[in-house]
Design a protein around this motif. Structure first.
Motif, PDB file in Angstrom:
ATOM      1  N   ILE A   1       4.219 -12.443  -2.894  1.00 30.69           N
ATOM      2  CA  ILE A   1       3.845 -11.297  -1.615  1.00 30.69           C
ATOM      3  C   ILE A   1       3.162 -12.003  -0.719  1.00 30.69           C
ATOM      4  CG2 ILE A   1       2.951  -9.189  -0.684  1.00 30.69           C
ATOM      5  CD1 ILE A   1       5.636  -9.055  -2.118  1.00 30.69           C
ATOM      6  N   ASP A   2       1.986 -12.842  -1.211  1.00 32.85           N
ATOM      7  CA  ASP A   2       1.252 -13.517  -0.126  1.00 32.85           C
ATOM      8  C   ASP A   2       2.047 -14.699   0.367  1.00 32.85           C
ATOM      9  OD1 ASP A   2      -0.902 -14.169   1.129  1.00 32.85           O
ATOM     10  OD2 ASP A   2      -1.916 -14.882  -0.587  1.00 32.85           O
ATOM     11  N   ALA A   3       2.875 -15.406  -0.285  1.00 28.68           N
ATOM     12  CA  ALA A   3       3.680 -16.349   0.255  1.00 28.68           C
ATOM     13  C   ALA A   3       4.893 -15.988   1.289  1.00 28.68           C
ATOM     14  CB  ALA A   3       4.718 -17.159  -0.777  1.00 28.68           C
ATOM     15  N   LEU A   4       5.295 -14.564   0.826  1.00 30.03           N
ATOM     16  CA  LEU A   4       6.264 -14.098   1.903  1.00 30.03           C
ATOM     17  C   LEU A   4       5.616 -13.650   3.132  1.00 30.03           C
ATOM     18  CD1 LEU A   4       9.022 -12.762   2.519  1.00 30.03           C
ATOM     19  CD2 LEU A   4       8.151 -10.724   1.544  1.00 30.03           C
ATOM     20  N   HIS A   5       4.349 -13.307   3.058  1.00 27.49           N
ATOM     21  CA  HIS A   5       3.749 -12.833   4.224  1.00 27.49           C
ATOM     22  C   HIS A   5       3.341 -13.983   5.095  1.00 27.49           C
ATOM     23  CE1 HIS A   5       1.746  -9.029   2.091  1.00 27.49           C
ATOM     24  NE2 HIS A   5       3.176  -9.165   2.304  1.00 27.49           N
ATOM     25  N   ARG A   6       2.900 -15.218   4.590  1.00 27.47           N
ATOM     26  CA  ARG A   6       2.816 -16.270   5.499  1.00 27.47           C
ATOM     27  C   ARG A   6       4.114 -16.762   6.037  1.00 27.47           C
ATOM     28  NH1 ARG A   6      -1.110 -15.665   2.287  1.00 27.47           N
ATOM     29  NH2 ARG A   6      -3.482 -16.418   2.567  1.00 27.47           N
ATOM     30  N   LEU A   7       5.135 -16.751   5.183  1.00 26.87           N
ATOM     31  CA  LEU A   7       6.563 -17.221   5.576  1.00 26.87           C
ATOM     32  C   LEU A   7       7.104 -16.567   6.897  1.00 26.87           C
ATOM     33  CD1 LEU A   7       9.008 -19.037   5.368  1.00 26.87           C
ATOM     34  CD2 LEU A   7       9.870 -17.309   3.680  1.00 26.87           C
TER      35      LEU A   7
ATOM     36  N   TYR B   1       6.992  -6.225  -4.499  1.00 25.86           N
ATOM     37  CA  TYR B   1       6.304  -4.901  -3.803  1.00 25.86           C
ATOM     38  C   TYR B   1       6.084  -3.833  -4.897  1.00 25.86           C
ATOM     39  CZ  TYR B   1       6.242  -6.839   0.910  1.00 25.86           C
ATOM     40  OH  TYR B   1       5.793  -7.553   1.772  1.00 25.86           O
ATOM     41  N   GLU B   2       7.436  -3.263  -5.583  1.00 26.34           N
ATOM     42  CA  GLU B   2       7.226  -1.957  -6.333  1.00 26.34           C
ATOM     43  C   GLU B   2       6.524  -2.304  -7.649  1.00 26.34           C
ATOM     44  OE1 GLU B   2       8.604   0.450  -5.867  1.00 26.34           O
ATOM     45  OE2 GLU B   2       9.721   0.187  -3.920  1.00 26.34           O
ATOM     46  N   MET B   3       6.522  -3.656  -8.179  1.00 26.29           N
ATOM     47  CA  MET B   3       5.640  -3.979  -9.376  1.00 26.29           C
ATOM     48  C   MET B   3       4.058  -3.875  -9.261  1.00 26.29           C
ATOM     49  SD  MET B   3       5.781  -7.476 -11.732  1.00 26.29           S
ATOM     50  CE  MET B   3       7.519  -7.401 -12.066  1.00 26.29           C
ATOM     51  N   ILE B   4       4.073  -4.282  -7.933  1.00 20.47           N
ATOM     52  CA  ILE B   4       2.522  -4.336  -7.722  1.00 20.47           C
ATOM     53  C   ILE B   4       2.025  -2.952  -7.385  1.00 20.47           C
ATOM     54  CG2 ILE B   4       0.738  -4.874  -6.035  1.00 20.47           C
ATOM     55  CD1 ILE B   4       2.158  -7.487  -5.498  1.00 20.47           C
TER      56      ILE B   4
ATOM     57  N   LEU C   1      -4.029  -1.449  -0.415  1.00 16.14           N
ATOM     58  CA  LEU C   1      -2.914  -0.977  -1.008  1.00 16.14           C
ATOM     59  C   LEU C   1      -1.926  -0.095   0.116  1.00 16.14           C
ATOM     60  CD1 LEU C   1      -1.083  -0.731  -3.569  1.00 16.14           C
ATOM     61  CD2 LEU C   1      -2.220   1.646  -4.127  1.00 16.14           C
ATOM     62  N   ASP C   2      -2.843   0.295   1.226  1.00 20.61           N
ATOM     63  CA  ASP C   2      -2.000   1.046   2.351  1.00 20.61           C
ATOM     64  C   ASP C   2      -1.492  -0.009   2.978  1.00 20.61           C
ATOM     65  OD1 ASP C   2      -4.446  -0.184   3.120  1.00 20.61           O
ATOM     66  OD2 ASP C   2      -4.646   1.066   4.663  1.00 20.61           O
ATOM     67  N   GLU C   3      -1.684  -1.229   3.117  1.00 19.58           N
ATOM     68  CA  GLU C   3      -1.056  -2.254   3.877  1.00 19.58           C
ATOM     69  C   GLU C   3       0.287  -2.870   3.089  1.00 19.58           C
ATOM     70  OE1 GLU C   3      -3.661  -5.536   4.673  1.00 19.58           O
ATOM     71  OE2 GLU C   3      -5.032  -4.246   5.923  1.00 19.58           O
ATOM     72  N   LEU C   4       0.042  -2.597   1.708  1.00 22.00           N
ATOM     73  CA  LEU C   4       1.014  -3.076   0.750  1.00 22.00           C
ATOM     74  C   LEU C   4       2.210  -2.157   0.915  1.00 22.00           C
ATOM     75  CD1 LEU C   4       2.209  -5.052  -1.295  1.00 22.00           C
ATOM     76  CD2 LEU C   4       1.161  -3.794  -2.944  1.00 22.00           C
ATOM     77  N   LEU C   5       1.703  -0.658   0.975  1.00 25.68           N
ATOM     78  CA  LEU C   5       2.896   0.314   1.226  1.00 25.68           C
ATOM     79  C   LEU C   5       3.518   0.238   2.484  1.00 25.68           C
ATOM     80  CD1 LEU C   5       0.839   3.475  -0.481  1.00 25.68           C
ATOM     81  CD2 LEU C   5       2.735   2.253  -1.400  1.00 25.68           C
ATOM     82  N   TYR C   6       2.797  -0.084   3.415  1.00 25.41           N
ATOM     83  CA  TYR C   6       3.298  -0.101   4.847  1.00 25.41           C
ATOM     84  C   TYR C   6       4.332  -1.199   4.682  1.00 25.41           C
ATOM     85  CZ  TYR C   6       3.437  -0.695   9.636  1.00 25.41           C
ATOM     86  OH  TYR C   6       3.913  -0.753  11.113  1.00 25.41           O
ATOM     87  N   GLN C   7       3.907  -2.370   4.255  1.00 28.85           N
ATOM     88  CA  GLN C   7       4.940  -3.467   4.277  1.00 28.85           C
ATOM     89  C   GLN C   7       6.180  -3.029   3.442  1.00 28.85           C
ATOM     90  OE1 GLN C   7       4.950  -6.243   5.949  1.00 28.85           O
ATOM     91  NE2 GLN C   7       2.873  -5.832   6.929  1.00 28.85           N
TER      92      GLN C   7
ATOM     93  N   MET D   1      11.679  -3.350  12.860  1.00 23.82           N
ATOM     94  CA  MET D   1      10.538  -3.823  12.773  1.00 23.82           C
ATOM     95  C   MET D   1      10.582  -5.048  11.657  1.00 23.82           C
ATOM     96  SD  MET D   1       7.428  -1.140  12.540  1.00 23.82           S
ATOM     97  CE  MET D   1       8.103   0.060  11.328  1.00 23.82           C
ATOM     98  N   ARG D   2       9.902  -6.032  11.695  1.00 25.28           N
ATOM     99  CA  ARG D   2       9.801  -7.185  10.531  1.00 25.28           C
ATOM    100  C   ARG D   2       8.687  -6.851   9.889  1.00 25.28           C
ATOM    101  NH1 ARG D   2      13.206 -11.477  12.434  1.00 25.28           N
ATOM    102  NH2 ARG D   2      11.947 -12.662  11.153  1.00 25.28           N
ATOM    103  N   PRO D   3       8.738  -6.790   8.608  1.00 23.92           N
ATOM    104  CA  PRO D   3       7.473  -6.599   7.824  1.00 23.92           C
ATOM    105  C   PRO D   3       6.553  -7.797   7.718  1.00 23.92           C
ATOM    106  CG  PRO D   3       9.176  -6.869   6.451  1.00 23.92           C
ATOM    107  CD  PRO D   3       9.852  -7.179   7.670  1.00 23.92           C
ATOM    108  N   ILE D   4       5.863  -7.902   8.798  1.00 19.15           N
ATOM    109  CA  ILE D   4       5.032  -8.783   8.948  1.00 19.15           C
ATOM    110  C   ILE D   4       3.309  -8.307   9.033  1.00 19.15           C
ATOM    111  CG2 ILE D   4       4.232 -11.036  10.215  1.00 19.15           C
ATOM    112  CD1 ILE D   4       7.337 -11.387  10.738  1.00 19.15           C
TER     113      ILE D   4
END
Length: 933
Positions: free
Chosen positions: A79-85, A114-117, A127-133, A41-44
């Motif tokens: 994180i938001d920038a990474l998601h869009r990238l 991720y870990e800091m957030i 937060l469940d989506e963040l944990l998933y990513q 999987m790619r964390p997108i």
């Protein structure tokens, strides 16, 4: 991310965003579309919706997001920038020139954010989506343990999250890969229980079975694997529409079940499994895969045993033919000749019947024909070598040869069906079954064009028919002889076979063919008189049984004529039987004529039967029936003469007992009721129970205008009539009493008897109650007249006593009328009874007074009389008032009207008023009531 930062991010990437160009940007979470495992999987999870993009290249947008990710200090922005990238990367692919190594570097950097957030818990998104990513990021860089840790954290904190099911599936996979099968079982079961991801559910169910299998839990594992198969069966039209990797998964499931069965007790393990789980429509595939497994291991006996086991359990299953053929192939593959021969016999025998053969597919039918030829030849030769004749072997060979001939004829093969049928006939003949041999001889003789030995085969069938005690049905000796004659007219064996057919066919019940053969004899012109006579007897019998009675009569008369001229006449018994049969033919003609409405012709036919001189019984019955037909056709005078003549000539015959009733009917129908009555009275003299006939005669005498004799008979009956034993008898007697009362205007004794009978009886009918009530009223009126005729003279005490007795008698009769009668009778009785008391009061007041009293004493005497009369007047008022009250029950008749008139005279203050009766409907009453409220 707060709103200010998000706007700043957008303006950094798209400088024109503040000028309203295009649609507003929006983002959508889109998970679980990229890979089966964490590593793939790619964390997108953010995907831009369809919209009008600014005029800027995707590569430039990606470059700016990458720079924003590298320069931003806020974890949320990174994180938001990474998601869009990564979202752009998934859409644009290789055109962004981002290598896997670069992606790995980016995700290692992103993990810090991720870990800091996660640790600070201040993420404003889900937060469940963040944990998933986060878990995907760990998996992407190969840190599976950390990935699973985050997934466990996700399902622990957010068990109802849309991402929980996939997370649990990844956790289960991890447990299975580590060999923690119990843990994996629980995790897979949790995925199944979620019910939120059908694709993952099916995969989890399959892996659940493997987890159970790895734990040495075969019962649980087999249940799970069967459930997997059930699901794919239902979704793929019984495994016929498997797509993608489904076919491989289904095959793997069948293989593991076969392996599990082989590891234990083979086919019996499958039996237990299916018994425990319930049958399956695809159960044959389980046994087939187990047999294939054994064959692959060169365990031939085990492979054949599995197929045989399934066949024995499911003899009617559509796959049994294939399994039987597989048994043959298994033994042949292993080089087991005896076993292969037995398997071939088993296959051929199983589908030897037409229905079983027809149920086979085209390839299976070809297999059957090939195997049947081998089996039949083997059985025939083996039976011929047995010392005892080998009847069972010949029978088996006959069955197979016969079926081979049938199927070859149907299939149009080059093999000669006549030869197989002839061989089948020979085999069955040697087996001792002549009927089957005959059938196959006929097939070979008539249904195999071009067969050289067809005539001999057909004659063999004729010889077999002649062995039978009598021909019957379609396959009779007649059919055989005629068929042989038509097919082989020049054969010298035709004419001798036709001589004795006529009588044999008659005895066998084949009348059509017997008649045809008999006509050939009578029309030949060369037959002897004896043969013609026999033929006419056959024709007569056939015509009689076919209800052609005129033809039967002619045939029997011709046979009698030939017997008279023959040198060898009929025996006395045969002649008597023929005359009787002739008489029966005439009698049946009469019956048919009567049924067709030809009564005169039917009577004439019956009247000529005695001239045939048959047995007395036939002649007697003909005369009796002729008289009956005269009666039914309204020939009354002729019927009377015929019936009287029959009774005179046959006084002791059983039919004579019915003559009297028929004479009564004839007399009655002819308008002679007196003669009918005399016949009944005469018959009654000899009967132990004569009264039914006598009473019927009484009614006839009434019709004849002789009421004196009729009423005398009725009176005699009533004088001796027993106490009724049932309601019908009671009503009957009462009706007769009423009849006598009606006939005589003065019948007090009969009225008294009718009334007493009704009062004492436990049975009643509307008529008997009405008659009894009427009698009571008549008797009451008579008592009332007697009461009215008694004057109150001095001495008053004596005359008043006599009047009281008359009053009691009349009141008693009125009470009986009220008890028995209807509303009108009760009203009339009340009126009559009230008038009795009113009359008594008036008579007391008008009674003779002593002339020795002075004026004062006369006045006192009058007061005393008023005191005596007052109760009777009150009684009269009360009874008239009761009659008046019947109006409330819906009863209003002249007697109620009279009571009202009397009350108006006796009690004018209450009853003397002008009134009009108005019938109100319910609606009108309610309406009137509403108006008053």
């Amino acid at each position: 991310m707060n709103r200010r930062l998000r706007v700043a991010l957008l303006c950094l990437l798209f400088p024109m965003c503040g000028y309203g160009a295009g649609e507003k940007g929006s983002f959508q979470v889109n998970l679980g579309e990229d890979g089966e495992t964490i590593g793939e999987m790619r964390p997108i999870f953010l995907e831009m919706s369809s919209q009008t993009l600014p005029a800027i290249s995707v590569k430039e947008v990606a470059r700016r997001y990458k720079r924003l990710f590298e320069e931003a200090e806020e974890p949320e922005v990174r994180i938001d920038a990474l998601h869009r990238l990564t979202n752009l990367h998934s859409r644009a692919g290789a055109s962004l020139e981002l290598s896997p190594q670069q992606e790995a570097v980016i995700y290692r950097e992103a993990l810090k954010s991720y870990e800091m957030i996660v640790s600070e818990g201040r993420y404003q998104g889900r937060l469940d989506e963040l944990l998933y990513q986060t878990a995907k990021a760990y998996a992407f860089i190969g840190e599976d343990e950390q990935s699973i840790k985050r997934l466990r954290q996700l399902v622990g904190l957010y068990p109802q999250s849309a991402l929980a099911t996939e997370s649990r599936f990844r956790i289960a996979e991890d447990a299975f890969s580590r060999g923690a099968y119990a843990e994996a079982e629980q995790a897979y079961q949790r995925v199944i229980d979620d019910g939120k991801h059908p694709d993952l559910q099916q995969k989890a169910l399959y892996m659940l079975g493997w987890s159970q299998y790895k734990q040495q839990a075969p019962e649980r594992a087999s249940h799970t694997f069967l459930t997997v198969l059930d699901g794919y069966r239902d979704r793929s039209d019984n495994f016929t529409a498997l797509a993608g990797g489904s076919e491989d998964l289904v095959n793997d499931t069948f293989r593991i079940l076969a392996l599990m069965a082989a590891q234990r007790d083979g086919a019996r393990t499958l039996d237990q499994m299916l018994a425990r789980e319930g049958g399956r429509s695809y159960d044959y595939l389980l046994y087939d895969r187990l047999a294939d497994f054994y064959l692959a291991k060169q365990r031939y006996a085990d492979s054949a045993a599995v197929n045989r086991h399934f066949i024995d359990l499911n003899p009617e299953h559509p796959r049994t033919a294939a399994m039987r053929a597989q048994i043959v192939a298994v033994w042949e593959a292993g080089g087991f000749d005896q076993e292969a021969r037995e398997a071939r016999e088993d296959y051929v025998q199983a589908y030897a019947t037409p229905a079983a053969y027809a149920a086979l597919s085209g390839d299976e039918q070809t297999t059957w024909r090939d195997l049947a030829g081998q089996v039949a030849d083997t059985l025939y030769h083996a039976a011929g070598q047995q010392a005892g004749g080998g009847s069972s072997g010949f029978a088996d060979a006959g069955r197979y040869y016969g079926r081979l001939g049938d199927v070859n004829a149907q299939a149009g093969t080059s093999t000669d069906p006549g030869r197989f049928w002839r061989l089948a006939g020979d085999a069955w003949l040697q087996a001792g079954d002549g009927a089957k041999a005959t059938a196959f001889y006929e097939k070979a003789g008539y249904q195999a064009p071009g067969y050289d030995d067809a005539a001999d085969a057909a004659w063999a069938a004729v010889l077999e028919y002649r062995k039978q005690p009598s021909p019957a049905g379609d396959a009779s000796l007649t059919d055989a002889v005629d068929r042989f004659a038509q097919a082989f007219p020049s054969d010298q064996r035709v004419t001798p076979a036709q001589a004795d057919l006529s009588n044999r066919l008659l005895l066998a019940g084949n009348h059509a063919e017997a008649r045809r053969e008999a006509l050939q004899v009578t029309e030949s012109g060369q037959a002897a008189a004896e043969d013609q006579r026999a033929a006419y007897l056959v024709l007569g019998q056939i015509a009689y049984q076919a209800h052609q009675y005129a033809e039967a009569e002619q045939a029997y008369r011709r046979a009698l004529d030939l017997a008279a001229s023959d040198r060898r006449p009929m025996s006395a018994g045969e002649a008597s039987d023929t005359r009787n049969q002739l008489a029966r033919s005439i009698y049946r003609q009469a019956e048919a004529q009567e049924a067709d409405g030809q009564t005169a012709q039917a009577i004439a036919s019956l009247q000529r039967i005695p001239s045939v001189k048959p047995d007395a019984d036939i002649a007697m019955k003909a005369r009796y029936d002729a008289a009956t037909m005269m009666l039914e056709s309204d020939q009354w005078a002729a019927a009377v003469d015929a019936l009287q003549g029959f009774r005179r000539d046959y006084p002791d015959a059983g039919l004579t007992a019915g003559v009297s009733s028929k004479l009564v009917l004839a007399y009655t129908s002819a308008g002679q009721p007196a003669q009918a009555a005399d016949e009944l009275l005469q018959r009654a003299e000899n009967e132990s129970e004569p009264w039914d006939d006598r009473l019927t005669a009484a009614n006839l005498l009434l019709d004849a205008g002789d009421p004196g004799r009729a009423h005398a008979i009725i009176s005699d009956y009533l004088a001796q009539a027993p106490t009724p034993r049932d309601a019908d008898e009671h009503v009957r007697q009462q009706r007769l009493r009423h009849q006598l009362i009606t006939a005589s205007s003065s019948a007090p004794a009969m009225r008294q008897a009718l009334l007493e009978q009704e009062l004492d009886s436990e049975w009643h009918s509307p008529d008997t109650l009405a008659w009894a009530a009427d009698a009571a009223l008549v008797l009451a009126d008579q008592e009332a007249e007697r009461f009215n005729g008694i004057t109150l003279d001095l001495p008053l005490k004596q005359s008043l006593k006599a009047k009281r007795r008359a009053l009691e008698a009349a009141v008693g009769r009125y009470d009986e009328a009220r008890k028995l009668g209807d509303d009108t009778d009760r009203s009339r009785a009340l009126y009559g009874e009230a008038e009795l008391f009113r009359t008594l009061a008036r008579d007391i007041m008008d009674s003779q007074r002593p002339d020795t009293l002075n004026e004062l004493e006369q006045a006192q005497y009058g007061v005393l009389l008023e005191e005596q009369a007052y109760p009777f007047e009150e009684k009269a008022i009360d009874l008239h008032a009761r009659n008046h009250q019947l109006i409330a029950d819906g009863v209003y008749n002249p007697w109620v009207r009279r009571s009202l008139d009397v009350l108006g005279q006796m009690f004018p203050g209450r009853y003397k008023r002008d009134a009009e009766w108005i019938n109100w409907t319910r609606g009108e009453v309610d309406y009137a009531r509403a108006d008053t409220q």
